[in-house]
Scaffold this active site. Structure first.
Site, mmCIF file in Angstrom:
data_model
loop_
_atom_site.group_PDB
_atom_site.id
_atom_site.type_symbol
_atom_site.label_atom_id
_atom_site.label_comp_id
_atom_site.label_asym_id
_atom_site.label_seq_id
_atom_site.Cartn_x
_atom_site.Cartn_y
_atom_site.Cartn_z
ATOM 1 N N HIS A 18 0.862 -1.192 0.000
ATOM 2 C CA HIS A 18 0.000 0.000 0.000
ATOM 3 C C HIS A 18 0.892 1.234 0.000
ATOM 4 C CE1 HIS A 18 0.778 0.585 4.265
ATOM 5 N NE2 HIS A 18 0.272 -0.601 4.568
ATOM 6 N N HIS A 21 3.950 1.586 2.403
ATOM 7 C CA HIS A 21 5.199 0.931 1.992
ATOM 8 C C HIS A 21 5.857 1.724 0.866
ATOM 9 C CE1 HIS A 21 2.471 -2.657 3.027
ATOM 10 N NE2 HIS A 21 3.283 -2.494 4.077
ATOM 11 N N CYS A 126 1.737 -10.036 19.845
ATOM 12 C CA CYS A 126 0.826 -9.571 18.793
ATOM 13 C C CYS A 126 1.368 -10.061 17.459
ATOM 14 C CB CYS A 126 0.712 -8.045 18.788
ATOM 15 S SG CYS A 126 -0.200 -7.455 17.335
ATOM 16 N N CYS A 129 2.048 -7.316 14.790
ATOM 17 C CA CYS A 129 3.355 -6.639 14.898
ATOM 18 C C CYS A 129 4.498 -7.642 14.829
ATOM 19 C CB CYS A 129 3.524 -5.920 16.230
ATOM 20 S SG CYS A 129 2.330 -4.671 16.621
ATOM 21 N N CYS A 143 -3.827 -4.249 20.767
ATOM 22 C CA CYS A 143 -2.691 -3.590 20.137
ATOM 23 C C CYS A 143 -3.255 -2.430 19.306
ATOM 24 C CB CYS A 143 -1.948 -4.570 19.228
ATOM 25 S SG CYS A 143 -0.897 -3.729 18.039
ATOM 26 N N HIS A 146 -2.986 -2.786 15.459
ATOM 27 C CA HIS A 146 -3.667 -3.882 14.753
ATOM 28 C C HIS A 146 -5.077 -4.145 15.253
ATOM 29 C CE1 HIS A 146 0.562 -4.413 13.710
ATOM 30 N NE2 HIS A 146 0.041 -4.683 12.545
ATOM 31 N N LYS A 290 -3.584 4.912 11.325
ATOM 32 C CA LYS A 290 -2.511 4.375 10.499
ATOM 33 C C LYS A 290 -3.114 3.489 9.410
ATOM 34 C CE LYS A 290 1.543 1.481 10.400
ATOM 35 N NZ LYS A 290 2.047 0.202 10.832
ATOM 36 N N LYS A 293 -3.573 -3.158 6.482
ATOM 37 C CA LYS A 293 -4.534 -4.166 6.060
ATOM 38 C C LYS A 293 -5.546 -4.451 7.173
ATOM 39 C CE LYS A 293 -5.136 -8.817 4.514
ATOM 40 N NZ LYS A 293 -4.862 -10.171 4.947
HETATM 41 N N1 MSP Z 1 8.773 -6.617 8.162
HETATM 42 C C1 MSP Z 1 8.885 -5.535 9.074
HETATM 43 C C2 MSP Z 1 10.140 -4.739 8.845
HETATM 44 C C3 MSP Z 1 11.405 -5.509 8.930
HETATM 45 S S1 MSP Z 1 12.777 -4.523 8.568
HETATM 46 C C4 MSP Z 1 14.080 -5.409 8.987
HETATM 47 C C5 MSP Z 1 7.686 -4.626 8.907
HETATM 48 N N2 MSP Z 1 7.079 -4.687 7.726
HETATM 49 S S2 MSP Z 1 5.784 -3.836 7.284
HETATM 50 O O1 MSP Z 1 5.316 -4.405 6.047
HETATM 51 O O2 MSP Z 1 4.861 -3.748 8.352
HETATM 52 O O3 MSP Z 1 6.353 -2.461 6.867
HETATM 53 C C6 MSP Z 1 6.824 -1.569 7.767
HETATM 54 C C7 MSP Z 1 7.237 -0.277 7.104
HETATM 55 O O4 MSP Z 1 6.339 0.123 6.056
HETATM 56 C C8 MSP Z 1 7.168 0.842 8.116
HETATM 57 O O5 MSP Z 1 8.287 0.929 8.922
HETATM 58 C C9 MSP Z 1 7.090 2.011 7.193
HETATM 59 O O6 MSP Z 1 8.370 2.236 6.681
HETATM 60 C C10 MSP Z 1 6.156 1.505 6.098
HETATM 61 N N3 MSP Z 1 4.761 1.773 6.413
HETATM 62 C C11 MSP Z 1 3.785 0.859 6.663
HETATM 63 N N4 MSP Z 1 2.627 1.521 6.894
HETATM 64 C C12 MSP Z 1 2.835 2.840 6.818
HETATM 65 C C13 MSP Z 1 2.017 3.985 6.830
HETATM 66 N N5 MSP Z 1 0.719 3.919 7.035
HETATM 67 N N6 MSP Z 1 2.598 5.176 6.576
HETATM 68 C C14 MSP Z 1 3.927 5.287 6.262
HETATM 69 N N7 MSP Z 1 4.708 4.240 6.236
HETATM 70 C C15 MSP Z 1 4.256 3.024 6.698
HETATM 71 O O7 MSP Z 1 7.382 -3.901 9.822
#
Ligand code: MSP
Length: 468
Positions: A18, A21, A126, A129, A143, A146, A290, A293
């Site tokens: 999304h 990311h 969780c 997370c 959490c 989530h 935030k 999904k």
């Molecule tokens: N897999 C772990 C990270 C491991 S790194 C060694 C993880 N993945 S995640 O798919 O949840 O992605 C986390 C990252 O995606 C966040 O740290 C951020 O960089 C980005 N984002 C996810 N949702 C976001 C928003 N709603 N807004 C901005 N960035 C966010 O955690």
């Protein structure tokens, strides 16, 4: 030429990408393109985090085997990055054997260094997370990220003796040997250390979808522990090339503890240098929540690209709010923002100037490129102040527009052609300078503008950004 190693988090493949990311990945791409333009030897790493209970649950819900499931979602990430014009140097997947081999070597190193011990964990977890939780972190028993209650777990785990390394990590952060920006994130990391963090698990007992612990086949490596190691397994750990340590890990604020504390502590235990910087950005929120999904409020980056084009999607994502803070996204504002900066601003000015040069000067005009304040640009880029860079360039475009409106070269050509030429030369020089600085943000539009004004005869051409 200096080396510059920049990373994004590796994303969970429990669901499609999304714009949250996309935000981090795009920021890394912009910085990496900017550093390349300065002549640096850049290595830009991104990838996917494919093990653990969360991904296994998602595969089950989709009725697929985990490997088949992660293969398909990882492809969706690669596709999304292609649509957004992300030029990464490498894409690491944690199910690849190069990663698994590196993780086994790293865990053995930690064990040999005496940094691990056996123990029992009884508490909350969780799966959203992929993280152990304390009561304090919950809101109404759930959490907050989530919106679900964590599970109670009791399991035998191998633990990392964090307490042995905390003092050292603290001093590295305090004296900026590990620089954490913005300042608020540095304070938060130091605050976490002060609260006294517990030793953490490096393995899990009942999670099958993971890398088996080399010396205990009943355990798999805790997904966060192996995920962090992607930053070195991608470089070939146990061999490491000259890119390590990372110059900057870009992360969202949700994963600060793992990057600012756990990761440096494990590196210290393994006798490796710690990252030079961790830059923490805010969240995209929708109505204050935030995006994710589990909350069901995601915006698909592919839709943005399909609706507005690659360059415009990049612009819309990075111009919303300062990179280090949260910002609420209003998708209904995208059209307005698109028309204001790209259609009426950049696209219109370039088309008008090119048409006048084509019609009144046979497409040929001599001009020198305007010198924009490069030091200020580099400073803002170095501080990840993308919104300010874009505002600065928008103001520059506004000045050029004003010059056109005041001087009216289309009327001037009839009275004073030399003066009209001078005005258009100034505007053309300004446009090319702006396009160069926009190039990390809008790679293809900038390239087209630069070619339009500098290669051969200048002509109006197709509109860069169709009006919406
Ligand atoms: N897999 C772990 C990270 C491991 S790194 C060694 C993880 N993945 S995640 O798919 O949840 O992605 C986390 C990252 O995606 C966040 O740290 C951020 O960089 C980005 N984002 C996810 N949702 C976001 C928003 N709603 N807004 C901005 N960035 C966010 O955690």
């Amino acid at each position: 030429m200096s080396k510059f190693y920049i990373t994004t988090p590796i994303y969970y493949v429990n669901a499609r990408p999304h714009i949250g990311h996309a935000y981090t990945t795009l920021a890394a791409d912009v910085v990496s393109r900017w550093r390349k333009s300065k002549g640096d030897d850049v290595f830009f790493l991104t990838g996917t985090d494919e093990h653990g209970a969360k991904v296994a649950e998602a595969a089950k819900a989709a009725g697929k085997e985990p490997q088949e499931f992660v293969d398909s979602v990882a492809l969706e990430f690669k596709d999304a990055w292609k649509h957004l014009g992300i030029e990464y140097s490498d894409f690491i997947r944690t199910t690849e054997s190069r990663h698994q081999k590196g993780v086994v070597a790293f865990l053995e190193k930690l064990k040999d260094a005496g940094a691990l011990c056996e123990g029992e964990y009884a508490g909350l977890y969780c799966t959203g997370c992929e993280s152990f939780k304390t009561e304090k972190e919950l809101v109404d028993g759930k959490c907050p990220d989530h919106n679900r209650a964590p599970e109670k777990v009791t399991e035998k785990n191998w633990f990392f003796k964090l307490s042995d390394y905390l003092k050292k990590v603290e001093s590295l952060i305090e004296n900026d040997a590990i620089r954490i920006r913005p300042e608020s994130a540095k304070k938060e990391a130091l605050g976490l250390i002060k609260q006294k963090l517990e030793d953490f698990s490096v393995s899990r007992e009942n999670v099958k979808w993971g890398i088996p612990l080399p010396w205990d086949a009943h355990q798999t490596v805790y997904v966060w522990v192996e995920a962090l190691q992607n930053y070195i397994t991608a470089l070939g750990y146990p061999k490491l090339d000259a890119y390590w340590p990372a110059d900057v890990h870009l992360i969202g604020k949700d994963i600060l503890k793992f990057h600012a504390i756990y990761w440096p502590a494990m590196l210290l235990a393994a006798g490796l240098p710690t990252p030079k910087e961790i830059f923490v950005h805010g969240y995209f929120t929708i109505d204050g929540k935030k995006m994710g999904k589990s909350l069901g409020n995601v915006i698909d980056p592919n839709e943005l690209v399909a609706g507005y084009g690659q360059d415009a999607a990049r612009y819309l994502l990075l111009s919303q709010f300062p990179f280090g803070t949260d910002g609420d996204v209003k998708a209904e504002k995208f059209v307005e923002q698109y028309n204001a900066f790209l259609v009426n601003g950049l696209g219109n000015l370039a088309a008008r100037a090119a048409a006048l040069i084509e019609n009144h000067f046979n497409g040929t005009i001599l001009f020198g490129e305007e010198q924009l304040d490069r030091a200020e640009y580099d400073r803002l880029m170095g501080e990840f102040k993308f919104d300010e860079v874009l505002k600065f360039l928008q103001a520059k475009l506004g000045e050029l527009d004003k010059r056109m409106e005041e001087e009216k070269p289309w009327e001037l050509v009839k009275k004073d052609k030399a003066r009209a030429e001078q005005v258009l030369a100034g505007v053309a020089g300004g446009i090319v300078a702006i396009a160069r600085e926009l190039s990390p943000f809008l790679p293809s539009a900038s390239e087209k503008i630069i070619a339009q004004f500098t290669a051969g005869s200048i002509a109006k051409g197709e509109p860069l950004f169709p009006r919406k």
